[in-house]
Design an enzyme around this catalytic site. Structure first.
Site, PDB file in Angstrom:
ATOM      1  N   ARG A 157       0.973  -1.130   0.030  1.00  0.00           N
ATOM      2  CA  ARG A 157       0.096   0.081   0.127  1.00  0.00           C
ATOM      3  C   ARG A 157       0.921   1.190   0.043  1.00  0.00           C
ATOM      4  NH1 ARG A 157      -2.509  -3.429   4.028  1.00  0.00           N
ATOM      5  NH2 ARG A 157      -4.693  -4.349   3.292  1.00  0.00           N
TER       6      ARG A 157
ATOM      7  N   ASP B 120      -9.399  -4.318   8.873  1.00  0.00           N
ATOM      8  CA  ASP B 120      -8.649  -5.148   9.349  1.00  0.00           C
ATOM      9  C   ASP B 120      -9.472  -5.814  10.835  1.00  0.00           C
ATOM     10  OD1 ASP B 120      -5.972  -4.085   7.873  1.00  0.00           O
ATOM     11  OD2 ASP B 120      -7.501  -2.502   8.411  1.00  0.00           O
TER      12      ASP B 120
ATOM     13  N   ARG C 294     -12.032  -8.019   9.765  1.00  0.00           N
ATOM     14  CA  ARG C 294     -11.334  -9.210   9.284  1.00  0.00           C
ATOM     15  C   ARG C 294     -10.602 -10.341  10.547  1.00  0.00           C
ATOM     16  NH1 ARG C 294      -7.848  -6.457   4.734  1.00  0.00           N
ATOM     17  NH2 ARG C 294      -9.357  -6.969   2.722  1.00  0.00           N
TER      18      ARG C 294
ATOM     19  N   HIS D  99      -2.906   1.036   8.435  1.00  0.00           N
ATOM     20  CA  HIS D  99      -3.589  -0.056   7.690  1.00  0.00           C
ATOM     21  C   HIS D  99      -2.544  -0.570   6.555  1.00  0.00           C
ATOM     22  CE1 HIS D  99      -6.402  -1.870   5.140  1.00  0.00           C
ATOM     23  NE2 HIS D  99      -6.032  -0.953   4.171  1.00  0.00           N
TER      24      HIS D  99
END
Ligand code: NAD
Length: 316
Positions: free
Chosen positions: A91, A151, A154, A178
């Site tokens: 990212r 996250d 998840r 993140h």
């Protein structure tokens, strides 16, 4: 702000933006949803397609394509525009490309007279939220990043699946960047109203520790695993953004792990990072500084350092 109806503008009608729009109309959260994309005809087509599902929605949402001028009357602008992660790309690799795109988008939005709340999802989300805050000049509480909301979801899903408990009863969080330096705050996790430590004691299963470690790795690397298989991730982030939108528009005071500006909390300042925060109609009401053990503190410091270096790169 101050409109009688909730008006949301979405910038970026790619996979993430459209998953968000689809989730929004299926929950009937805003009266008006305006779609903007550099590809204007795509935004127009998406609005048409979404509107055609309205007879099946729980409440009407007026969806249309628009321009940055529409942001002047918006309560919330959600940005999912930008280049997505390519296979093998982190990212953070995206930072330069997306920071440039963001500076121009935020300028266009502010030129419309926008005075609402920003919610950012494009990656690297913590950096782009900081860029939005800097470039917009809006108060910090009105610039929010999706942070580690996805996250955390998840983690809650995978732990619930492993323990065979409803994921909504798993109270655990991923905080930090993140991205690759995020971590699970196991020390504060609970299952229903019992601490996770207590639940693990009772189970007395020698496999639990290794399994939870594996779950964390799968959470942290989930985007890579999904991108390898289907090229991008979008449904769950669309639902996470809808959840944050609802917390804002319904003035919920919900605690979510959003990307928030730190001003001394956790020993850091002048960066946006995923931490638990209370979210309501005013944006981020407050950042919650939870207790971290020594190992978690070290992980947080590392994550903050990585983000700070990137901010310096963008603003040097
Ligand atoms: P995508 O390529 O499908 O969509 C991006 C859209 O942005 C495209 O429609 C493109 O035309 C538009 N766009 C590009 N430049 C623009 C500009 N200057 N102005 C307006 N629109 C512009 O990508 P995607 O899969 O939807 O991902 C979007 C972003 O969301 C990426 O940065 C991705 O990394 C991020 N993402 C974040 C999370 C999270 O948890 N925060 C999760 C998944 C994806």
């Amino acid at each position: 702000m101050g409109n009688k109806i909730n008006r949301v503008v979405l910038v970026g009608t790619g996979a993430v933006g459209c998953s968000y729009a689809y989730s929004m109309i299926n929950q009937g959260i805003a009266e008006e949803l305006i779609l903007i994309d550099v590809n204007a005809s795509k935004a127009e087509g998406e609005a048409m397609d979404l509107n055609h599902g309205m007879p099946f929605a729980p409440a009407p949402t007026k969806v249309r394509s628009g321009t940055y001028q529409d942001c002047g009357q918006a309560d919330l602008v959600v940005i999912t525009a930008g280049l997505p992660q390519k296979p093998g790309e982190t990212r953070l690799d995206l930072v330069d490309k997306n920071a440039k795109i963001f500076k121009s988008i935020v300028r266009d939005i502010m030129d419309s007279g926008f005075d609402g709340i920003f919610l950012i999802a494009s990656n690297p989300v913590d950096i782009l939220t900081y860029v939005t805050w800097k470039e917009s000049g809006l108060p910090k509480e009105r610039v929010i990043g999706s942070g580690t909301t996805l996250d955390t979801a998840r983690l809650r899903y995978m732990v619930g699946d492993y323990l065979e408990v409803d994921t909504r009863n798993i109270h655990a969080a991923i905080i930090g960047e993140h991205g690759d330096t995020e971590f699970a705050v196991w020390s504060q996790a609970s299952v229903g109203i019992e601490t996770l430590a207590k639940v693990l004691d009772r189970r007395n299963n020698p496999e639990d520790k290794a399994k939870l470690d594996e779950i964390f790795v799968n959470v942290r690397d989930a985007a890579y695993h999904i991108i390898e298989r289907k090229g991008a991730t979008y449904y769950a982030i669309g639902m996470a953004l809808t959840r944050i939108t609802k917390a804002i528009l319904s003035n919920e005071n919900s605690i979510l792990t959003v990307s928030s500006l730190l001003e001394g909390q956790y020993g850091h300042e002048d960066l946006y990072i995923g931490v638990p925060a209370v979210v309501n109609r005013g944006g981020i009401r407050e950042v919650i500084e939870i207790d971290l053990n020594e190992e978690e503190k070290a992980k947080f410091d590392h994550s903050a350092k990585v983000l700070k270096e990137l901010i310096t790169k963008v603003y040097s």
